[in-house]
Enzyme design. Structure first.
Site: not given
Ligand SMILES: Nc1ncnc2c1ncn2[C@@H]1O[C@H](COP(=O)(O)OS(=O)(=O)O)[C@@H](OP(=O)(O)O)[C@H]1O
Length: 362
Positions: A208, A325-326, A119-120, A122, A200
């Protein structure tokens, strides 16, 4: 006399035609061979496992204790490549490795791996890198150094896309960063492997991570219920993976037992969102690549709230990462966030010291 002259002329002509024929025949054979080789069929011949590290010719590289000699340079023709498309960038679903036939080049071990963190950011980093013509990457996460190590190095190499001599092979599996055995295993593949860690803020990362689990299991207890071992005493539950992954200093310590710090690049997950081109500049420098991916490749999508690609590989249309993502995060009570910040602070400071980089999470 006239007849013998004519016979000699005929013989000479016959010989000429024969030699022309044999030249033609040889050329056909040569072209057929070349055609087959260019299409990768010559590669079916047995080959030793070796490390594709162009700057170190004839070097001996360890493969799980065994020494294998690196064999020369690869013969490959500079023909444009059809790349694999990650389904994640399109739909947000777990990536399916859609492999479009590409028989040029050879399959090499990755020279660089995005080892974390979950969840960084990647996926964003890998998709941004794949725009680069000198990067070839696996679309899905191979999980070789954590889950499938017993399948062996050849299995792993076979997962890689074909690449040319001038290109680097990459993969991303964020769980490697927290896998105890991963550094030793990566080292036994090649001690030259470049390691990229997208980090993150551990508090946002934990939320996240929790958000992702929540989408899969909607009946999950609340974040605070899982984060605390004892809510009244405010004791954080380190055994919960969402918390444990964020203790970056601890995981990095394990990696540093095997690789020097110079082999790592730490990418800021936050800056990857606010300044993708700037962060990509650092990444390309670290990988020894020409700075091809620049600000002209990105635009900020207001609806998504993230940078998107103007023209991702194999497409002429702008594209954002998928829905997974997001994602919007659930609201977490501020006192819970404060406690988490207090918990992570000493680990963050240690991580800043270790990496000589202040990520500004505190
Ligand atoms: N450009 C762009 N578009 C969309 N999302 C972006 C982007 N850059 C970084 N991010 C952040 O990436 C987070 C997901 O991280 P990973 O790709 O490492 O997740 S995973 O471990 O592979 O599941 C994801 O986390 P969430 O916001 O929690 O969904 C994003 O914040």
């Amino acid at each position: 006399m006239g007849c013998s002259k004519w016979r000699a002329a005929f013989n000479f002509g016959h010989l000429k035609a024969q030699s022309k024929l044999s030249v033609l025949f040889t050329m056909i054979i040569l072209f057929t061979y070349l055609f087959y080789c260019l299409n990768g069929f010559c590669e079916s011949l047995p080959r030793p496992v070796y490390d594709h590290h162009t700057s170190l010719p004839n070097e001996f590289i360890l493969h799980d204790g065994q020494q294998t000699e690196q064999v020369g340079v690869h013969n490959a023709s500079p023909i444009s490549l059809v790349r694999e498309q990650s389904s994640e960038i399109k739909s947000g679903a777990p990536s399916i490795n859609i492999s479009i036939a590409n028989n040029f080049g050879i399959k090499s071990f990755p020279q660089a791996i995005i080892i974390g963190v979950k969840k960084g950011g990647t996926r964003a980093l890998l998709e941004f890198l794949r725009i680069h013509p000198d990067v070839r990457a696996v679309g899905s996460e191979p999980h070789f150094f954590d889950r499938f190590y017993d399948k062996g190095l050849e299995w792993y190499r076979n997962l890689m896309p074909r690449s040319m001599e001038s290109q680097i092979t990459m993969e991303k599996t964020p769980s490697y960063f927290i896998t105890k055995e991963a550094p030793r295993r990566v080292l036994s593949m090649s001690r030259h492997t470049k390691l990229i860690v997208v980090v993150r803020d551990p508090v946002t990362r934990a939320i996240s991570d929790y958000t992702q689990t929540l989408t899969k299991s909607p009946g999950l207890p609340s974040f605070q219920n899982l984060a605390f071992r004892n809510a009244t005493q405010g004791l954080i539950d380190r055994s919960w993976s969402a918390i444990r992954i964020g203790i970056y200093a601890k995981h990095l310590e394990n990696w540093l037992r095997y690789f020097p710090l110079s082999r790592f690049l730490f990418v800021s997950g936050e800056r990857l969102v606010t300044d993708p081109a700037g962060e990509m500049g650092r990444v390309q420098d670290f990988l020894g690549l020409k700075r091809v991916v620049t600000d002209k490749h990105f635009y900020f999508n207001q609806t998504k709230g993230f940078p998107c690609l103007k023209k991702p590989e194999g497409s002429s249309r702008p594209r954002c990462l998928g829905k997974s993502k997001g994602r919007p995060h659930p609201q977490i009570p501020s006192e819970v966030l404060l406690k988490l910040r207090d918990f992570y602070r000493p680990f963050n400071l240690k991580f800043y010291q270790m990496t000589s980089h202040n990520f500004g999470w505190d």
